[in-house]
Write an enzyme that holds these catalytic residues in place. Structure first.
Site, PDB file in Angstrom:
ATOM      1  N   CYS A  13       0.874  -1.175   0.000  1.00  0.00           N
ATOM      2  CA  CYS A  13       0.000   0.000   0.000  1.00  0.00           C
ATOM      3  C   CYS A  13       0.911   1.224   0.000  1.00  0.00           C
ATOM      4  CB  CYS A  13      -0.999  -0.003   1.156  1.00  0.00           C
ATOM      5  SG  CYS A  13      -0.312   0.105   2.801  1.00  0.00           S
ATOM      6  N   CYS A  87      -1.748   1.268  -4.195  1.00  0.00           N
ATOM      7  CA  CYS A  87      -0.438   1.889  -4.437  1.00  0.00           C
ATOM      8  C   CYS A  87      -0.331   2.449  -5.847  1.00  0.00           C
ATOM      9  CB  CYS A  87       0.703   0.933  -4.127  1.00  0.00           C
ATOM     10  SG  CYS A  87       0.967  -0.366  -5.327  1.00  0.00           S
ATOM     11  N   CYS A  91       3.586   0.537  -8.198  1.00  0.00           N
ATOM     12  CA  CYS A  91       3.895  -0.879  -8.037  1.00  0.00           C
ATOM     13  C   CYS A  91       4.490  -1.433  -9.327  1.00  0.00           C
ATOM     14  CB  CYS A  91       2.640  -1.664  -7.676  1.00  0.00           C
ATOM     15  SG  CYS A  91       1.933  -1.190  -6.105  1.00  0.00           S
TER      16      CYS A  91
END
Length: 135
Positions: A13, A87, A91
């Site tokens: 996250c 996120c 990512c």
């Protein structure tokens, strides 16, 4: 180094201070060593959210010593399953990895009463994931 016999899961996250910490703690607790567990954040906070620590303590899991960790390409590479929780584009995506995106409310800035339903939803999802990983 990862154990080739164990699946490895990375929870990501933004701040690695709430959702990903709870998910990692639940999986580590429920898997009892059968799964390698990691968590990280694309922009890690300085500390884990105190309301998250309290909510997890209520269910018997102590995460008070945990610290947010920065997401690296190597951490993603070393994981079989990458579960993102807001996120976004931060990512990294690598071929051959299994990616899941869990839509969960962000507990940042919320009290423990608001964190409890998020915690409980994560626990349900972790039980389903664990069943899938260990079948």
């Amino acid at each position: 180094m990862t154990d080739p016999r164990k699946p490895s899961v990375l929870f990501v996250c933004v701040h690695n201070a709430g959702r990903s910490q709870m998910a990692a703690a639940f999986l580590a607790d429920l898997a009892q060593g059968k799964v390698e567990v990691r968590s990280a954040g694309s922009a890690p906070a300085d500390t884990v959210n105190p309301a998250v620590v309290q909510a997890m303590a209520e269910v018997g899991i102590d995460i008070s010593a945990e610290t947010p960790k920065v997401l690296t390409a190597e951490t993603v590479r070393a994981s079989d399953v990458v579960i993102t929780m807001g996120c976004g584009d931060a990512c990294p995506v690598f071929p051959g990895k299994r990616y899941l995106d869990w839509k969960l409310e962000d507990p940042a800035g919320r009290g423990v009463a608001a964190v409890r339903p998020i915690r409980d939803e994560i626990r349900v999802r972790i039980r389903e994931l664990l069943s899938d990983l260990t079948d």
